[in-house]
Design a protein around this motif. Sequence first.
Motif, PDB file in Angstrom:
ATOM      1  N   VAL A 175       0.836  -1.208   0.000  1.00 47.71           N
ATOM      2  CA  VAL A 175       0.000   0.000   0.000  1.00 47.71           C
ATOM      3  C   VAL A 175       0.863   1.247   0.000  1.00 47.71           C
ATOM      4  N   ALA A 176       1.904   1.250   0.843  1.00 44.77           N
ATOM      5  CA  ALA A 176       2.809   2.406   0.882  1.00 44.77           C
ATOM      6  C   ALA A 176       3.504   2.599  -0.464  1.00 44.77           C
ATOM      7  N   ALA A 177       3.873   1.490  -1.108  1.00 44.54           N
ATOM      8  CA  ALA A 177       4.514   1.572  -2.422  1.00 44.54           C
ATOM      9  C   ALA A 177       3.563   2.170  -3.455  1.00 44.54           C
ATOM     10  N   LEU A 178       2.308   1.736  -3.422  1.00 42.73           N
ATOM     11  CA  LEU A 178       1.330   2.238  -4.384  1.00 42.73           C
ATOM     12  C   LEU A 178       1.050   3.726  -4.173  1.00 42.73           C
ATOM     13  N   LYS A 179       1.122   4.182  -2.933  1.00 38.39           N
ATOM     14  CA  LYS A 179       0.963   5.622  -2.688  1.00 38.39           C
ATOM     15  C   LYS A 179       2.089   6.401  -3.370  1.00 38.39           C
ATOM     16  N   SER A 180       3.320   5.884  -3.247  1.00 36.72           N
ATOM     17  CA  SER A 180       4.458   6.555  -3.894  1.00 36.72           C
ATOM     18  C   SER A 180       4.312   6.534  -5.413  1.00 36.72           C
ATOM     19  N   VAL A 181       3.898   5.396  -5.945  1.00 36.30           N
ATOM     20  CA  VAL A 181       3.756   5.262  -7.399  1.00 36.30           C
ATOM     21  C   VAL A 181       2.649   6.173  -7.925  1.00 36.30           C
ATOM     22  N   SER A 182       1.563   6.287  -7.158  1.00 41.33           N
ATOM     23  CA  SER A 182       0.420   7.079  -7.622  1.00 41.33           C
ATOM     24  C   SER A 182       0.748   8.554  -7.780  1.00 41.33           C
ATOM     25  N   ALA A 183       1.811   9.013  -7.134  1.00 44.73           N
ATOM     26  CA  ALA A 183       2.233  10.408  -7.283  1.00 44.73           C
ATOM     27  C   ALA A 183       2.941  10.632  -8.617  1.00 44.73           C
ATOM     28  N   ILE A 184       3.316   9.535  -9.285  1.00 44.40           N
ATOM     29  CA  ILE A 184       4.069   9.634 -10.544  1.00 44.40           C
ATOM     30  C   ILE A 184       3.275   9.083 -11.718  1.00 44.40           C
ATOM     31  N   VAL A 185       2.578   7.955 -11.477  1.00 40.17           N
ATOM     32  CA  VAL A 185       1.846   7.257 -12.535  1.00 40.17           C
ATOM     33  C   VAL A 185       0.408   7.031 -12.076  1.00 40.17           C
ATOM     34  N   ALA A 186      -0.540   7.194 -12.967  1.00 42.58           N
ATOM     35  CA  ALA A 186      -1.928   6.887 -12.638  1.00 42.58           C
ATOM     36  C   ALA A 186      -2.085   5.377 -12.483  1.00 42.58           C
ATOM     37  N   ILE A 187      -2.654   4.936 -11.373  1.00 35.83           N
ATOM     38  CA  ILE A 187      -2.807   3.506 -11.123  1.00 35.83           C
ATOM     39  C   ILE A 187      -4.233   3.186 -10.703  1.00 35.83           C
ATOM     40  N   LYS A 188      -4.602   1.942 -10.925  1.00 39.70           N
ATOM     41  CA  LYS A 188      -5.861   1.379 -10.432  1.00 39.70           C
ATOM     42  C   LYS A 188      -5.524   0.003  -9.890  1.00 39.70           C
ATOM     43  N   ALA A 189      -5.638  -0.183  -8.586  1.00 36.62           N
ATOM     44  CA  ALA A 189      -5.256  -1.443  -7.952  1.00 36.62           C
ATOM     45  C   ALA A 189      -6.467  -2.131  -7.347  1.00 36.62           C
ATOM     46  N   ASP A 190      -6.542  -3.436  -7.527  1.00 32.91           N
ATOM     47  CA  ASP A 190      -7.593  -4.260  -6.935  1.00 32.91           C
ATOM     48  C   ASP A 190      -6.957  -5.263  -5.989  1.00 32.91           C
ATOM     49  N   PHE A 191      -7.455  -5.312  -4.753  1.00 32.50           N
ATOM     50  CA  PHE A 191      -6.988  -6.260  -3.751  1.00 32.50           C
ATOM     51  C   PHE A 191      -8.085  -7.298  -3.537  1.00 32.50           C
ATOM     52  N   LEU A 192      -7.745  -8.580  -3.728  1.00 34.89           N
ATOM     53  CA  LEU A 192      -8.692  -9.671  -3.531  1.00 34.89           C
ATOM     54  C   LEU A 192      -8.196 -10.575  -2.415  1.00 34.89           C
ATOM     55  N   GLY A 193      -9.064 -10.897  -1.478  1.00 34.87           N
ATOM     56  CA  GLY A 193      -8.662 -11.813  -0.413  1.00 34.87           C
ATOM     57  C   GLY A 193      -9.337 -11.484   0.901  1.00 34.87           C
ATOM     58  N   ALA A 194      -9.076 -12.318   1.893  1.00 34.42           N
ATOM     59  CA  ALA A 194      -9.632 -12.136   3.229  1.00 34.42           C
ATOM     60  C   ALA A 194      -8.573 -12.568   4.230  1.00 34.42           C
ATOM     61  N   GLY A 195      -8.838 -12.316   5.498  1.00 34.70           N
ATOM     62  CA  GLY A 195      -7.887 -12.716   6.523  1.00 34.70           C
ATOM     63  C   GLY A 195      -7.948 -11.807   7.728  1.00 34.70           C
ATOM     64  N   PRO A 196      -7.179 -12.119   8.767  1.00 36.94           N
ATOM     65  CA  PRO A 196      -7.264 -11.371  10.037  1.00 36.94           C
ATOM     66  C   PRO A 196      -6.882  -9.901   9.930  1.00 36.94           C
ATOM     67  N   LEU A 197      -6.096  -9.525   8.926  1.00 29.55           N
ATOM     68  CA  LEU A 197      -5.674  -8.131   8.794  1.00 29.55           C
ATOM     69  C   LEU A 197      -6.512  -7.348   7.787  1.00 29.55           C
TER      70      LEU A 197
END
Length: 335
Positions: A175-197
């Motif tokens: 997530v932190a990496a995608l925040k940095s990338v989004s300041a330079i490149v337009a991104i669309k990210a999808d997270f799939l999954g479940a779990g305790p976190l």
Amino acid sequence: MRILHFSSGSGSTSIPFMWFKKQMETGVDVGFYGLADSGKGRVARCLHGLKFIKREEFDVLHVHHALPAALAVLSRWLFLSRKPFVISLHRSFHHLGPGAKVCHVLAFMVSKKIIANSLATKDTLPRIFKGKAEVVYNGTAVGFWSSPNVLDKKKSLNILFVGRFVKEKNIFSLVAALKSVSAIVAIKADFLGAGPLFNNVAKFIDEMNVSDCISVHGEVGRAEVAEFMSSADCLIVPSLTEGYCNVAVEAMSLGLPVIYTPAPALIEVVNGNGWCCSGFGSEDIAAQILSFHQEDGDRIKTRSEKAWSMVKREMSIDASIDRFSQIYQEVTSND
């Protein structure tokens, strides 16, 4: 020859589908029993499992997970059985809990073979048991080659993450990496999954102010995962550790480029046919995402096609079934 698979989960896992596909071709008769199928409490499930082992006719017992491993050992003492059994290790031995380690070690001692799902998993075994260990990759259905999406530098980069929301998956760094990338490149990210976190990750995404470019979908079915993969530009696997990583292999089997961290199992499974981060930190992941975004389209296509060919050759259902059959023949002929 009759093989009985014995696991702690349900018999309706991916294992039956793998085996039923080739059952007629190989001449191997396969049965499945999952402790969860009995619908009883733990003690009752164990007793039911022991009765099942005693009642069933089989040539090789193939156990999965800690409790079935302990029951397999106990059945040899209770029923004076000398039928050979093999045990699969699906994750790093180091990451098993204390009780699970005891169950596995007891099974390792009397089993004919230990089947690890990767060299990285095999390397975590106690040295005394490595001599009886074999590596068989999880079988993956491989379809026809599908060329990866052509990156349009003027449009957003479609990124996919699929996995359990647990510490080992290193999602907060992603997530932190995608925040940095989004300041330079337009991104669309999808997270799939479940779990305790899951809730923690969703909260962190809001705190990082990236909820406009990261969508968390929760756990979805296999057909929906395939749909997400078909529209993605790349899969990211940011894990700190893996035993095998089915999702990376599934992505490669569909021609989807994989960006991954240098966990030993990922290095082994992707085998240079993806884009490896220099480390596990958010800066390392961000740097590789940006590098991939600038990658030449022909190079992406060539590398992805090599990955698809490797999966078909070494990690397909057929390849795994053939290796399992060889192992069963070995343990019965040496019995």
